[in-house]
Motif scaffolding. Structure first.
Motif, mmCIF file in Angstrom:
data_model
loop_
_atom_site.group_PDB
_atom_site.id
_atom_site.type_symbol
_atom_site.label_atom_id
_atom_site.label_comp_id
_atom_site.label_asym_id
_atom_site.label_seq_id
_atom_site.Cartn_x
_atom_site.Cartn_y
_atom_site.Cartn_z
ATOM 1 N N SER A 1 19.543 37.036 64.070
ATOM 2 C CA SER A 1 19.044 36.375 62.607
ATOM 3 C C SER A 1 17.517 36.012 63.007
ATOM 4 N N GLU A 2 16.652 36.438 62.180
ATOM 5 C CA GLU A 2 15.285 36.175 62.040
ATOM 6 C C GLU A 2 14.920 34.860 61.473
ATOM 7 N N ASP A 3 14.089 34.009 62.217
ATOM 8 C CA ASP A 3 13.433 32.963 61.790
ATOM 9 C C ASP A 3 14.352 31.899 61.745
ATOM 10 N N LYS B 1 10.903 33.029 72.641
ATOM 11 C CA LYS B 1 11.762 33.993 72.130
ATOM 12 C C LYS B 1 12.411 34.535 73.268
ATOM 13 N N GLY C 1 14.250 38.217 69.806
ATOM 14 C CA GLY C 1 13.645 37.587 68.944
ATOM 15 C C GLY C 1 14.394 36.333 68.356
ATOM 16 N N ASN C 2 15.469 35.914 69.065
ATOM 17 C CA ASN C 2 16.074 34.428 68.808
ATOM 18 C C ASN C 2 15.093 33.552 69.416
ATOM 19 N N ARG C 3 14.870 32.579 68.651
ATOM 20 C CA ARG C 3 13.791 31.447 69.034
ATOM 21 C C ARG C 3 14.641 30.434 69.969
#
Length: 133
Positions: free
Chosen positions: A56-58, A101, A105-107
């Motif tokens: 999931s982005e952002d 990240k 791309g997961n924060r």
């Protein structure tokens, strides 16, 4: 009443995700219930699930409390090839924090209590060493 929680991060390759999060958390998963899914109990009643899928982005970061944020920053930059990240603080906030990240791309992030008495009280409460009112 809430008494337990889970958070899920998705990775495109579960084998790589399993290895990456195992290194981050410095422990093997507590449960591997089925193919494409691994789980760690980070603290009592708080579970991280890593599932194979589309990240999931952002989404908001998963932030983990650490006793020494600078030491953890150095460790993961070295061990996980995480890009160096900024550590922030503000006068009105009793913590410093940083976000990075994972390879998908997961924060993810860390935070450290500035007041070590508060930190110790939180640890005791989580471990059940003090009574929660």
């Amino acid at each position: 009443m809430f008494f337990e929680m889970t958070i899920q991060k998705r990775v495109t390759n579960i084998n790589e995700g399993h290895k990456w999060y195992e290194t981050l958390l410095k422990k093997k998963p507590d449960i591997i219930p089925h193919e494409g899914f691994v789980e760690w109990e980070i603290i009592p009643g708080c579970w991280l699930q890593v599932a194979e899928g589309i990240p999931s982005e952002d989404s908001g970061p998963l932030r983990l409390a650490v006793k020494d944020i600078e030491a953890e920053q150095k460790r993961i930059v070295k061990e996980l090839n995480v890009e160096h990240f900024e550590i922030y603080s503000r006068n009105e906030v009793n913590a410093k924090w940083g976000t990075f990240k994972d390879p998908w791309g997961n924060r993810v992030g860390f935070f450290e209590y500035l007041d070590k008495n508060e930190q110790d009280d939180r640890i005791k409460t989580i471990l059940g060493l003090t009574k929660v009112l």
